[in-house]
Design a protein around this motif. Structure first.
Motif, PDB file in Angstrom:
ATOM      1  N   ILE A   3       0.755  -1.323  -0.050  1.00 53.44           N
ATOM      2  CA  ILE A   3       0.144  -0.162  -0.068  1.00 53.44           C
ATOM      3  C   ILE A   3       0.765   1.223  -0.097  1.00 53.44           C
ATOM      4  CG2 ILE A   3      -1.702   1.225   1.274  1.00 53.44           C
ATOM      5  CD1 ILE A   3      -2.695  -1.292   2.345  1.00 53.44           C
ATOM      6  N   ARG A   4       0.580   2.211  -0.751  1.00 52.77           N
ATOM      7  CA  ARG A   4       1.561   3.154  -0.984  1.00 52.77           C
ATOM      8  C   ARG A   4       1.153   4.185   0.246  1.00 52.77           C
ATOM      9  NH1 ARG A   4       0.219   5.297  -6.964  1.00 52.77           N
ATOM     10  NH2 ARG A   4      -1.826   4.144  -6.321  1.00 52.77           N
ATOM     11  N   THR A   5       1.890   5.217   0.325  1.00 53.61           N
ATOM     12  CA  THR A   5       1.668   6.028   1.615  1.00 53.61           C
ATOM     13  C   THR A   5       0.505   6.961   1.217  1.00 53.61           C
ATOM     14  OG1 THR A   5       3.285   7.702   0.576  1.00 53.61           O
ATOM     15  CG2 THR A   5       4.047   6.043   2.394  1.00 53.61           C
ATOM     16  N   VAL A   6       0.455   7.425   0.053  1.00 52.16           N
ATOM     17  CA  VAL A   6      -0.715   8.120  -0.222  1.00 52.16           C
ATOM     18  C   VAL A   6      -2.099   7.543  -0.124  1.00 52.16           C
ATOM     19  CG1 VAL A   6      -1.845   9.391  -2.189  1.00 52.16           C
ATOM     20  CG2 VAL A   6       0.549   9.571  -2.012  1.00 52.16           C
ATOM     21  N   ASP A   7      -2.096   6.013  -0.269  1.00 53.60           N
ATOM     22  CA  ASP A   7      -3.360   5.398  -0.359  1.00 53.60           C
ATOM     23  C   ASP A   7      -3.843   5.330   1.252  1.00 53.60           C
ATOM     24  OD1 ASP A   7      -3.891   5.280  -3.133  1.00 53.60           O
ATOM     25  OD2 ASP A   7      -2.707   3.334  -3.097  1.00 53.60           O
ATOM     26  N   MET A   8      -2.753   4.865   1.989  1.00 57.52           N
ATOM     27  CA  MET A   8      -2.776   4.817   3.215  1.00 57.52           C
ATOM     28  C   MET A   8      -3.319   6.058   4.094  1.00 57.52           C
ATOM     29  SD  MET A   8      -2.222   2.571   5.381  1.00 57.52           S
ATOM     30  CE  MET A   8      -1.327   1.649   6.832  1.00 57.52           C
ATOM     31  N   GLN A   9      -2.891   7.201   3.785  1.00 58.27           N
ATOM     32  CA  GLN A   9      -3.479   8.522   4.223  1.00 58.27           C
ATOM     33  C   GLN A   9      -5.064   8.353   4.013  1.00 58.27           C
ATOM     34  OE1 GLN A   9      -1.093  11.663   2.423  1.00 58.27           O
ATOM     35  NE2 GLN A   9       0.621  11.320   3.928  1.00 58.27           N
ATOM     36  N   VAL A  10      -5.416   7.966   2.868  1.00 60.30           N
ATOM     37  CA  VAL A  10      -6.828   8.168   2.314  1.00 60.30           C
ATOM     38  C   VAL A  10      -7.631   6.901   3.300  1.00 60.30           C
ATOM     39  CG1 VAL A  10      -8.608   7.559   0.670  1.00 60.30           C
ATOM     40  CG2 VAL A  10      -6.460   8.938   0.387  1.00 60.30           C
ATOM     41  N   LEU A  11      -7.145   5.900   3.661  1.00 63.42           N
ATOM     42  CA  LEU A  11      -7.652   4.619   4.001  1.00 63.42           C
ATOM     43  C   LEU A  11      -7.858   4.791   5.629  1.00 63.42           C
ATOM     44  CD1 LEU A  11      -5.871   1.523   2.193  1.00 63.42           C
ATOM     45  CD2 LEU A  11      -8.224   2.421   2.049  1.00 63.42           C
ATOM     46  N   LYS A  14     -10.821   6.750   6.416  1.00 68.13           N
ATOM     47  CA  LYS A  14     -12.051   5.787   6.147  1.00 68.13           C
ATOM     48  C   LYS A  14     -12.350   4.508   6.972  1.00 68.13           C
ATOM     49  CE  LYS A  14     -12.517   7.086   1.158  1.00 68.13           C
ATOM     50  NZ  LYS A  14     -12.570   6.748  -0.107  1.00 68.13           N
ATOM     51  N   SER A  15     -11.264   4.094   7.603  1.00 67.68           N
ATOM     52  CA  SER A  15     -11.359   2.737   8.733  1.00 67.68           C
ATOM     53  C   SER A  15     -12.052   3.182   9.851  1.00 67.68           C
ATOM     54  CB  SER A  15     -10.121   2.332   8.979  1.00 67.68           C
ATOM     55  OG  SER A  15      -9.250   3.159   9.577  1.00 67.68           O
TER      56      SER A  15
END
Length: 106
Positions: A3-11, A14-15
């Motif tokens: 998981i890229r860091t950008v995706d992690m910031q979005v996830l 949302k979690s």
């Protein structure tokens, strides 16, 4: 799968939203279960009280029979008492003269 860091910031935000939604769903399910349980308990109480209590029409029918029996007893007593009273009245009439006055001889 990385998981890229950008995706992690979005996830991550949302979690927490997903966790809140799941908690709300669980609470709704618990509330529904409680409502169903209360409804079943209410129906159970209703059916048990209906079975144990006589229906109003049956109760009034029993009451009517009891009242009729009381009337019959009173009528029987009245007839028996009426005969005794009529005999007493006959005895009183024999003491009375034709004008309705009592004849007393000394």
């Amino acid at each position: 799968m990385t998981i890229r860091t950008v995706d992690m910031q979005v996830l991550i935000p949302k979690s927490s939203e997903i966790a809140k939604l799941q908690q709300v769903q669980q609470q709704e399910n618990q509330v529904r279960q409680q409502e169903n349980t209360q409804q079943i308990n209410a129906e159970t109480v209703k059916t048990t009280t209906n079975v144990n209590d006589p229906q109003k029409s049956e109760a009034s029918h029993i009451y009517d029979k009891q009242e009729e029996e009381k009337r019959r007893r009173k009528a029987r007593k009245g007839k028996a008492g009426g005969k005794d009273e009529s005999e007493e009245e006959k005895g009183k009439r024999s003491l009375l003269n034709a004008s309705g006055h009592l004849d007393i001889t000394v």
